[in-house]
Scaffold this motif. Sequence first.
Motif, PDB file in Angstrom:
ATOM      1  N   ARG A  74       0.846  -1.196   0.000  1.00  0.00           N
ATOM      2  CA  ARG A  74       0.000   0.000   0.000  1.00  0.00           C
ATOM      3  C   ARG A  74       0.879   1.243   0.000  1.00  0.00           C
ATOM      4  O   ARG A  74       1.855   1.325   0.758  1.00  0.00           O
ATOM      5  CB  ARG A  74      -0.914   0.006   1.225  1.00  0.00           C
ATOM      6  N   LEU A  75       0.496   2.213  -0.834  1.00  0.00           N
ATOM      7  CA  LEU A  75       1.235   3.467  -0.945  1.00  0.00           C
ATOM      8  C   LEU A  75       0.353   4.598  -0.441  1.00  0.00           C
ATOM      9  O   LEU A  75      -0.753   4.825  -0.949  1.00  0.00           O
ATOM     10  CB  LEU A  75       1.624   3.709  -2.409  1.00  0.00           C
ATOM     11  N   PHE A  76       0.814   5.332   0.579  1.00  0.00           N
ATOM     12  CA  PHE A  76       0.069   6.431   1.177  1.00  0.00           C
ATOM     13  C   PHE A  76       0.711   7.757   0.742  1.00  0.00           C
ATOM     14  O   PHE A  76       1.927   7.948   0.888  1.00  0.00           O
ATOM     15  CB  PHE A  76       0.066   6.326   2.711  1.00  0.00           C
ATOM     16  N   LEU A  77      -0.163   8.681   0.214  1.00  0.00           N
ATOM     17  CA  LEU A  77       0.313   9.981  -0.263  1.00  0.00           C
ATOM     18  C   LEU A  77      -0.519  11.101   0.348  1.00  0.00           C
ATOM     19  O   LEU A  77      -1.754  10.997   0.425  1.00  0.00           O
ATOM     20  CB  LEU A  77       0.217  10.063  -1.789  1.00  0.00           C
ATOM     21  N   CYS A  78       0.151  12.133   0.787  1.00  0.00           N
ATOM     22  CA  CYS A  78      -0.554  13.333   1.257  1.00  0.00           C
ATOM     23  C   CYS A  78      -0.855  14.227   0.055  1.00  0.00           C
ATOM     24  O   CYS A  78       0.070  14.641  -0.661  1.00  0.00           O
ATOM     25  CB  CYS A  78       0.299  14.100   2.265  1.00  0.00           C
TER      26      CYS A  78
ATOM     27  N   SER B  78      -1.403  -0.621  -4.134  1.00  0.00           N
ATOM     28  CA  SER B  78      -2.624   0.194  -4.128  1.00  0.00           C
ATOM     29  C   SER B  78      -2.316   1.575  -3.563  1.00  0.00           C
ATOM     30  O   SER B  78      -1.531   1.710  -2.621  1.00  0.00           O
ATOM     31  CB  SER B  78      -3.706  -0.500  -3.291  1.00  0.00           C
ATOM     32  N   VAL B  79      -2.939   2.626  -4.168  1.00  0.00           N
ATOM     33  CA  VAL B  79      -2.668   4.011  -3.771  1.00  0.00           C
ATOM     34  C   VAL B  79      -3.759   4.470  -2.810  1.00  0.00           C
ATOM     35  O   VAL B  79      -4.951   4.303  -3.073  1.00  0.00           O
ATOM     36  CB  VAL B  79      -2.614   4.934  -5.000  1.00  0.00           C
ATOM     37  N   HIS B  80      -3.335   5.056  -1.675  1.00  0.00           N
ATOM     38  CA  HIS B  80      -4.268   5.546  -0.661  1.00  0.00           C
ATOM     39  C   HIS B  80      -3.960   7.029  -0.403  1.00  0.00           C
ATOM     40  O   HIS B  80      -3.009   7.350   0.319  1.00  0.00           O
ATOM     41  CB  HIS B  80      -4.128   4.744   0.635  1.00  0.00           C
ATOM     42  N   PRO B  81      -4.746   7.920  -1.001  1.00  0.00           N
ATOM     43  CA  PRO B  81      -4.508   9.348  -0.763  1.00  0.00           C
ATOM     44  C   PRO B  81      -4.887   9.743   0.668  1.00  0.00           C
ATOM     45  O   PRO B  81      -5.892   9.276   1.222  1.00  0.00           O
ATOM     46  CB  PRO B  81      -5.408  10.038  -1.785  1.00  0.00           C
ATOM     47  N   VAL B  82      -4.101  10.602   1.261  1.00  0.00           N
ATOM     48  CA  VAL B  82      -4.372  11.160   2.580  1.00  0.00           C
ATOM     49  C   VAL B  82      -4.481  12.674   2.414  1.00  0.00           C
ATOM     50  O   VAL B  82      -3.515  13.298   1.938  1.00  0.00           O
ATOM     51  CB  VAL B  82      -3.251  10.808   3.586  1.00  0.00           C
ATOM     52  N   PRO B  83      -5.632  13.284   2.726  1.00  0.00           N
ATOM     53  CA  PRO B  83      -5.752  14.732   2.549  1.00  0.00           C
ATOM     54  C   PRO B  83      -4.662  15.471   3.321  1.00  0.00           C
ATOM     55  O   PRO B  83      -4.394  15.187   4.486  1.00  0.00           O
ATOM     56  CB  PRO B  83      -7.141  15.030   3.091  1.00  0.00           C
ATOM     57  N   TRP B  84      -4.034  16.425   2.628  1.00  0.00           N
ATOM     58  CA  TRP B  84      -2.982  17.189   3.282  1.00  0.00           C
ATOM     59  C   TRP B  84      -3.517  17.932   4.497  1.00  0.00           C
ATOM     60  O   TRP B  84      -2.828  18.098   5.491  1.00  0.00           O
ATOM     61  CB  TRP B  84      -2.380  18.190   2.286  1.00  0.00           C
TER      62      TRP B  84
ATOM     63  N   ARG C 136      -3.485  13.815 -10.106  1.00  0.00           N
ATOM     64  CA  ARG C 136      -2.229  13.437  -9.472  1.00  0.00           C
ATOM     65  C   ARG C 136      -2.252  11.972  -9.034  1.00  0.00           C
ATOM     66  O   ARG C 136      -1.246  11.258  -9.144  1.00  0.00           O
ATOM     67  CB  ARG C 136      -1.953  14.325  -8.261  1.00  0.00           C
ATOM     68  N   GLU C 137      -3.402  11.529  -8.574  1.00  0.00           N
ATOM     69  CA  GLU C 137      -3.516  10.123  -8.179  1.00  0.00           C
ATOM     70  C   GLU C 137      -3.344   9.211  -9.385  1.00  0.00           C
ATOM     71  O   GLU C 137      -2.686   8.171  -9.309  1.00  0.00           O
ATOM     72  CB  GLU C 137      -4.874   9.894  -7.523  1.00  0.00           C
ATOM     73  N   LYS C 138      -3.921   9.628 -10.554  1.00  0.00           N
ATOM     74  CA  LYS C 138      -3.757   8.833 -11.762  1.00  0.00           C
ATOM     75  C   LYS C 138      -2.299   8.821 -12.210  1.00  0.00           C
ATOM     76  O   LYS C 138      -1.780   7.803 -12.701  1.00  0.00           O
ATOM     77  CB  LYS C 138      -4.635   9.381 -12.872  1.00  0.00           C
ATOM     78  N   GLN C 139      -1.591   9.943 -12.047  1.00  0.00           N
ATOM     79  CA  GLN C 139      -0.173   9.988 -12.387  1.00  0.00           C
ATOM     80  C   GLN C 139       0.634   8.978 -11.575  1.00  0.00           C
ATOM     81  O   GLN C 139       1.514   8.280 -12.098  1.00  0.00           O
ATOM     82  CB  GLN C 139       0.377  11.406 -12.154  1.00  0.00           C
ATOM     83  N   VAL C 140       0.325   8.925 -10.294  1.00  0.00           N
ATOM     84  CA  VAL C 140       1.036   7.992  -9.429  1.00  0.00           C
ATOM     85  C   VAL C 140       0.737   6.552  -9.841  1.00  0.00           C
ATOM     86  O   VAL C 140       1.628   5.699  -9.892  1.00  0.00           O
ATOM     87  CB  VAL C 140       0.665   8.233  -7.953  1.00  0.00           C
TER      88      VAL C 140
END
Length: 866
Positions: free
Chosen positions: A744-748, A774-780, A758-762
């Motif tokens: 799992r990949l977590f991104l702010c 799997s990409v898991h966005p975290v709101p900044w 940006r999520e699609k780019q990642v």
Amino acid sequence: MEQRPLLTYSLEAPGLGSAPAPTARRLSTSLGVLLPTLLSMVSVVLFLRLGFVLGQAGLCEALGMLALAFLIIGFTVLSVCAISTNGVLDAGGTYYMISRALGPEFGASVGLFFFLANGGGCALYVLGLVEAIVDVFGRPPGDGPGTGVHVLIRSYWYELLYGSVLLLFCLLVCLLGAQIYARATLLIFLVVVGALGAVLISFFARGPAVVHLSVPEGNGTLAINGSFTGFKLVTLWGNLYPAYGPDYTTGLTMSFSSVFAILFNGCTGIMAGANMSGELKNPSVSIPRGTLTAVFLTFLTYSLLLLLASCTCDRLLLQKDYGFLRDINIWPPVVTLGIFFSTLSAAMSNLIGASRVLYAIAKDDLFGKILAPVKRTTCSGNPWVSVLVSWGLVQLVLFAGKLNTIAAIVTICFLMVYATVDLACLALKWASAPNFRPTFQFFSWHSCALGLLGCGAMVFLVQPLYAATSLGLWLLLLLLLRRLGVPRDWGHVSQALIFHQVRKYLLLLDTRKDHVKFWRPQVLLLVRNPRGSLALIHFVNHLKKSGLYLLGHVELQDLDSLPSDPLLAQEDSWLQLVEDLQIKAFVALTLASSVRLGAQQLLLTSGLGGMRPNTLILGFSDGSLPRDGLSGHPRAGVTRFYFPPTRGSAGGRAEAAVSPPLCPREYVALIADALKLRKNVLLARHFPELGTSRASRRAGIDVWPVDWLRPGGGLEDLGTSALFLLQMACVLSMSRAWRGVPLRLFLCMEAGPGRAYREKQVQDLLRGLRIGASVHPVPWEAAAAPSGSHRGASPDARPWHGYLEAANRLIRAQSPRPAVRFLYLPPPPPGLASYSTYLQQLDLLTRGLGPTLLGHGVSDVTSTAL
């Protein structure tokens, strides 16, 4: 005053081995090697099977078989001569050579086959002798009481009785000692030479004659007539080409392979002299001279007899009369004596050889207590127990009943031993070790390779089923011995071969040709005491992905104040640790006045050529007491070695402090040093909590490529470090123990219309990198809101304590209990005064997170290119 030589040489010196006891070494080249080898090769096959081979195969194929057989054994003899002249030989002959060259596992497994081969060879000669005796003194089944000397009954059980009596006589001679047999060989040799002389004279002196034969036919016999024609061209023409048919005694249809197996038994006596190595005065001189001379003389004798017989005897006589040399002789009793004496001598030679091989194996303690009784000897050094065991083996083989029945099995066993001798000499030659300098120079790796290939091919040509079975049994025995671990330090030629090949490939490994597509982690793990870092040591073994793995240790001492290097005594303990933990790692130890200086030494000097560490792994420095993870380990035998329990570890409830005890400034300076030296850095924390079960690992691997000191960025903001974290997490998931664990990949990220893009780019980047995460966005805002900060703000600009505690809570909330986390490691600040603050920030960020790796990358480690 006694004068001593300036230079002394002792075979008892360390590393040189010990000299064999000279008390039993009384045999010369002639009595110990030449005569036993000649009598073993000029025996049952020459007198009782040479005509049969010629009658089945014809002169052309028979000479081809003979040349092939002697070519194979000739190459093997060259290998034996080379090995036997490369050092001091003890009892055991070929077994001793193989075991000291290839190691105890090879030696023990091949030694057992050589023991069986010699035992089978003894039985073969005894059966041949029984056949000759019954042929001369026996009467066919169903006849009357017999007339004259024809009084022996022909039947399976009676022939077994005759063989057992002859074997008992061989046993009594062997119990008296090899010296008694050796002294009798001269008399036996004179009788055999006389018999061969009579045979050669008879070919020229005997006129044409009809030989009346009685061959088995059902329950009775059939009378047929063979012919001795004298020298005639038509006879030679009729014997030129093969005419394979049934064996008149067993009924089995013969072929090239079965006939070759019979003929090859006449060549298996080449080791008779080598088997006497324990009784020879100078085995390194006697074995080459005696064996080469015997092989040359035997080849001439066989070739001459084949040529003479093909010109004078018709094919019926050759195929149906094993004892045709006696029946066409002008003095038949002389040939009979030659057959009896040579065959009996060969049987005793093989019985002695089998006993000496078994005794040598037992003396080396390769099978522990199983063969302990076999080591018993008489006052003169004769191994009487091994002689009795060998006699028992031969007695069992005698139940086979016919010479041709066991010929193929005996041949295969001998061929496997010969192939191993060639392999040993080839390995020694290829290893190019300076200490391999035999005085016998008439060999090369080509001769060894040809001998090995020839023996290997002949094994399957003789009898494929028997060959496959024997090879399978040998491999099983070899694997069993390797699994049990034979405690013998004789040196393994495999180590010399590996060194030779690795050196060549290391020279070819050019760092200028490195490419990111073929990058792999080459790890240096710094360890203070392995008792407190067992979990991390195992974890890094999974993380290396077939790369270099070094266990590094810095010993804090000053060499100037020490009498010798203390690391020499510790190295064996570290190597034993690696072996007992079953990890694929090297050991790198150094002596330094400080840990930082020692780490610099290891980073600069560890490895060789293109195999140098590119990643440094340290345990986290937080001052906690280490746990002792070694004493309760399933392979707890390592606890008896060097590593003492760390103070306070007995009741240590805190995690293991893997790194040496360092002050914060020195610890952070060590990280900065590694980055300056262009090494990737990983800091490991909480790894004693790492679950060892597969179920616990299924919780997942989390990657947080977020600079928590400046949150809000993405992968492109961290660049190389983010890709390094992803690569290491992917490498871990590819290992066997972690295969199938979700990534799992977590991104702010900021909320808004650009977030989906940006999520699609990642995701596209991950797809290009072939990383299934799997990409898991975290709101900044969620990352910044706890402290009211804004994007780009640094915790240095406000009270960072609460901010990092909030970030810690956020990480735990987003992924409560993963198996392991990968977090971004910010580079140390430029000022030394800020090092303590930097370490405190990392401590707050990772507190209570479970197994965590803080990583910083300095170079490209992955690529989307093909």
